[in-house]
Design an enzyme around this catalytic site. Structure first.
Site, short mmCIF file in Angstrom:
data_model
loop_
_atom_site.label_atom_id
_atom_site.label_comp_id
_atom_site.label_asym_id
_atom_site.label_seq_id
_atom_site.Cartn_x
_atom_site.Cartn_y
_atom_site.Cartn_z
CD GLU A 1 -1.35 -2.32 2.11
OE1 GLU A 1 -2.15 -2.94 2.84
OE2 GLU A 1 -0.13 -2.61 2.02
CB CYS B 1 -0.74 -4.32 8.75
SG CYS B 1 0.43 -3.04 8.26
CB ALA C 1 17.02 -41.43 -14.22
CB ALA D 1 17.81 -48.88 -17.26
CB SER E 1 18.26 -37.87 -15.15
OG SER E 1 19.25 -37.16 -14.43
NE ARG F 1 16.28 -25.18 -9.37
CZ ARG F 1 17.35 -25.65 -9.99
NH1 ARG F 1 18.30 -24.81 -10.41
NH2 ARG F 1 17.49 -26.95 -10.19
CB THR G 1 13.58 -42.30 -1.60
OG1 THR G 1 13.89 -43.44 -2.39
CG2 THR G 1 13.46 -42.72 -0.15
#
Length: 357
Positions: free
Chosen positions: A57, A80, A167, A169, A173, A189, A277
């Site tokens: 503001e 605020c 990725a 085998a 990747s 990011r 994971t």
């Protein structure tokens, strides 16, 4: 008084302004504000500055100058009413001669609340709840998660082939997706306070995890790099340990404990770029709020899948997602999703009293 077309346009622009500073304001909320003169013309715009800087503001009023007198302030979050590192925005609006205020989201904290009441007591016409759902789902989502759940908002970013492989085998990747998708990751990011990966990702790919601009140069503001490393596997030579950005190597394995640690460091928005994971652990805990998936038109047939075991044994228990939007990024497809439910209940505490300064 009903909301006019100029005010609705002003609110849409205020949301854009809030989005423009996402990742640069924590622990304060990324707010956008637009000042309309008495005739409904935009005469000032502003967004929350970095901590200690002017609120939205105040910046918008500075741009509007005397043209704000008798005009309307359109703000994504209730102004605020307290003095922190800056003065009360409600008082600044009164001093500028604003006669109407349109608010999207009411203030949820005790500390900063009371702005609407102060404005109304001074004779200002105030309308609350205009575009509230859109504002809460936009730039304010991360900050509101912090207020309501006392933890950062988590965005999981993943790039995979059409058959869900992150990725091949043999472990390779780079690169699953093309340059437009990789550029989009850097923009994503930049909206976050921290980027989280596991030690396995660091060992396999040695990423730097910095934000770079279109010319490949490091951006001026960098999110914290966080590596979950319970077994002290990350070597001193890893790129995440360079001086391009701050780095936290954490031995905390529980996602909720990790987020609590980051919350105490004023992190309000996390980008999860971990492997299957680590991602599965966050999903099992119900700690993923948004998913940004980059799908490449490729098939591998083997290799690690995009997420590990979620402990789900039947289709009826599947973690379901809502598609927010779909965007073409060159030859790849970006899909943004939000979970419609979580595999485990999350803490839902009341609003904190110390969330704005």
């Amino acid at each position: 008084m009903s909301t006019g077309e100029a005010e609705r346009r002003g609110m849409a622009r205020a949301r854009e302004l809030g989005e423009s500073v996402l990742g640069a304001t924590s622990p304060n909320p990324p707010v956008g504000a637009v000042i309309l003169d008495a005739g409904g013309t935009t005469v000032g715009e502003g967004a929350t500055g970095p901590p200690g800087g002017p609120h939205a503001e105040v910046s918008a009023l500075a741009q509007a100058g005397d043209r704000a007198r008798g005009g309307t302030a359109v703000v994504t979050l209730e102004p605020c009413a307290h003095t922190g590192r800056t003065g009360p925005c409600a008082d600044a609006l009164l001093a500028a001669g604003i006669t109407r205020v349109v608010v999207a989201v009411p203030e949820p904290t005790q500390l900063a609340g009371g702005g609407v009441a102060r404005l109304r007591a001074a004779g200002v016409d105030v309308e609350v709840g205009v575009g509230q759902a859109e504002a809460e789902a936009g730039a304010l989502a991360s900050w509101l998660t912090g207020v309501r759940e006392h933890r950062p908002y988590v965005v999981w970013k993943v790039a995979s082939t059409l058959d869900g492989r992150v990725a091949a085998a043999d472990g390779t990747s780079r690169w699953i997706t093309g340059e437009p998708a990789r550029a989009a990751v850097h923009r994503l990011r930049a909206t976050c306070d921290a980027v989280v990966v596991g030690s396995g990702t660091v060992l396999a790919d040695d990423p730097q995890l910095t934000v770079r601009d279109a010319q490949g140069r490091d951006a001026g503001r960098q999110p914290m790099r966080v590596v979950v490393d319970r077994r002290d596997r990350v070597p001193a030579t890893a790129r995440v340990r360079d001086d391009a950005a701050a780095t936290l190597v954490s031995g905390v394995g529980d996602p909720a404990e990790l987020l609590a640690e980051l919350f105490d460091r004023d992190v309000r928005r996390v980008l999860l770029e971990g492997g299957p994971t680590l991602t599965a652990a966050f999903l099992r805990a119900g700690l993923v709020d948004e998913i940004v998936m980059h799908l490449a038109p490729k098939l591998l047939g083997a290799g690690p899948s995009l997420v590990g075991d979620l402990g789900i044994g039947t289709i009826g228990a599947a973690l379901t997602l809502d598609v927010v939007d779909v965007t073409l990024l060159g030859g790849d497809v970006q899909v943004r999703l939000r979970p419609t439910r979580h595999t485990e209940g999350r803490h839902r505490g009341g609003p904190r009293a110390d969330e704005r300064s």
